[in-house]
Design a protein around this motif. Structure first.
Motif, PDB file in Angstrom:
ATOM      1  N   TYR A 151       0.854  -1.200   0.000  1.00  0.00           N
ATOM      2  CA  TYR A 151       0.000   0.000   0.000  1.00  0.00           C
ATOM      3  C   TYR A 151       0.889   1.249   0.000  1.00  0.00           C
ATOM      4  O   TYR A 151       0.994   1.953   1.011  1.00  0.00           O
ATOM      5  CB  TYR A 151      -0.915   0.006   1.225  1.00  0.00           C
ATOM      6  N   GLN A 154      -0.987   4.853   0.839  1.00  0.00           N
ATOM      7  CA  GLN A 154      -1.377   4.990   2.236  1.00  0.00           C
ATOM      8  C   GLN A 154      -0.143   5.138   3.134  1.00  0.00           C
ATOM      9  O   GLN A 154      -0.172   5.846   4.132  1.00  0.00           O
ATOM     10  CB  GLN A 154      -2.214   3.793   2.695  1.00  0.00           C
ATOM     11  N   SER A 155       0.955   4.488   2.756  1.00  0.00           N
ATOM     12  CA  SER A 155       2.187   4.584   3.541  1.00  0.00           C
ATOM     13  C   SER A 155       2.744   5.997   3.504  1.00  0.00           C
ATOM     14  O   SER A 155       3.240   6.508   4.517  1.00  0.00           O
ATOM     15  CB  SER A 155       3.235   3.613   3.016  1.00  0.00           C
ATOM     16  N   VAL A 157       0.995   8.746   3.100  1.00  0.00           N
ATOM     17  CA  VAL A 157       0.099   9.581   3.937  1.00  0.00           C
ATOM     18  C   VAL A 157       0.422   9.374   5.406  1.00  0.00           C
ATOM     19  O   VAL A 157       0.522  10.338   6.178  1.00  0.00           O
ATOM     20  CB  VAL A 157      -1.378   9.253   3.642  1.00  0.00           C
ATOM     21  N   ILE A 158       0.610   8.141   5.831  1.00  0.00           N
ATOM     22  CA  ILE A 158       0.913   7.841   7.234  1.00  0.00           C
ATOM     23  C   ILE A 158       2.266   8.434   7.605  1.00  0.00           C
ATOM     24  O   ILE A 158       2.439   8.995   8.699  1.00  0.00           O
ATOM     25  CB  ILE A 158       0.880   6.325   7.492  1.00  0.00           C
TER      26      ILE A 158
END
Length: 162
Positions: A151, A154-155, A157-158
């Motif tokens: 992902y 999403q990584s 964003v995190i």
């Protein structure tokens, strides 16, 4: 409601049951008559009367203190109940959503979940004879690597948020 109606009917009819009739002569009747202005209800209030605020007694003060203390605990218990209830309802909704998602997963979900799981288990295997730090860091690091491979959006964003 029907019990209230029955009680009202019984209580309104009770005076008629208890009435007794006494015979009296006209002279006795006239001697017992009182004029309405002579009744105490129609009298003027005393000239020196004034309103006095009632001071609470010791028992009333103690009850007020106990009531306020119990009120604080009741408010706390009520807020704790609402917090727990909302948490349980959110957990139930999360479980339902997860069940719906996992009962019909998208085609790429299972391979990605397998990569993340295997990378985490590889971290556990590599750290099995290490210190406590290694036993925590290796599985966490390898799981993060597996997640970022599967992902990437999403990584990012995190990583930006943290």
């Amino acid at each position: 409601l029907s019990q209230v109606a029955k009680l009202a009917a019984v209580s309104s009819g009770l005076p008629f049951v208890c009435i007794t009739v006494h015979a009296a002569t006209k002279e006795e009747y006239k001697s017992q008559l009182v004029k309405p202005d002579k009744l105490p209800i129609y009298g003027a209030p005393p000239a020196k009367s004034r309103y006095v605020e009632e001071q609470p007694g010791r028992l009333q003060q103690q009850l007020l203190a106990a009531r306020s203390t119990i009120g604080h605990y009741f408010g706390w218990c009520q807020s704790a109940y609402v917090f727990v209830k909302n948490g349980i309802m959110d957990s139930i909704q999360f479980g339902k959503d997860a069940y719906v998602y996992l009962s019909n997963p998208p085609p790429e979900f299972l391979p990605k979940a397998a990569v993340v799981t295997v990378s985490g288990l590889a971290g556990v295997v590599l750290a099995r004879k290490g210190s406590r730090f290694k036993k925590i860091a290796y599985p966490l690091a390898l799981t993060s690597v597996g997640y970022s491979v599967c992902y990437p959006a999403q990584s990012v964003v995190i990583a930006k948020v943290s």
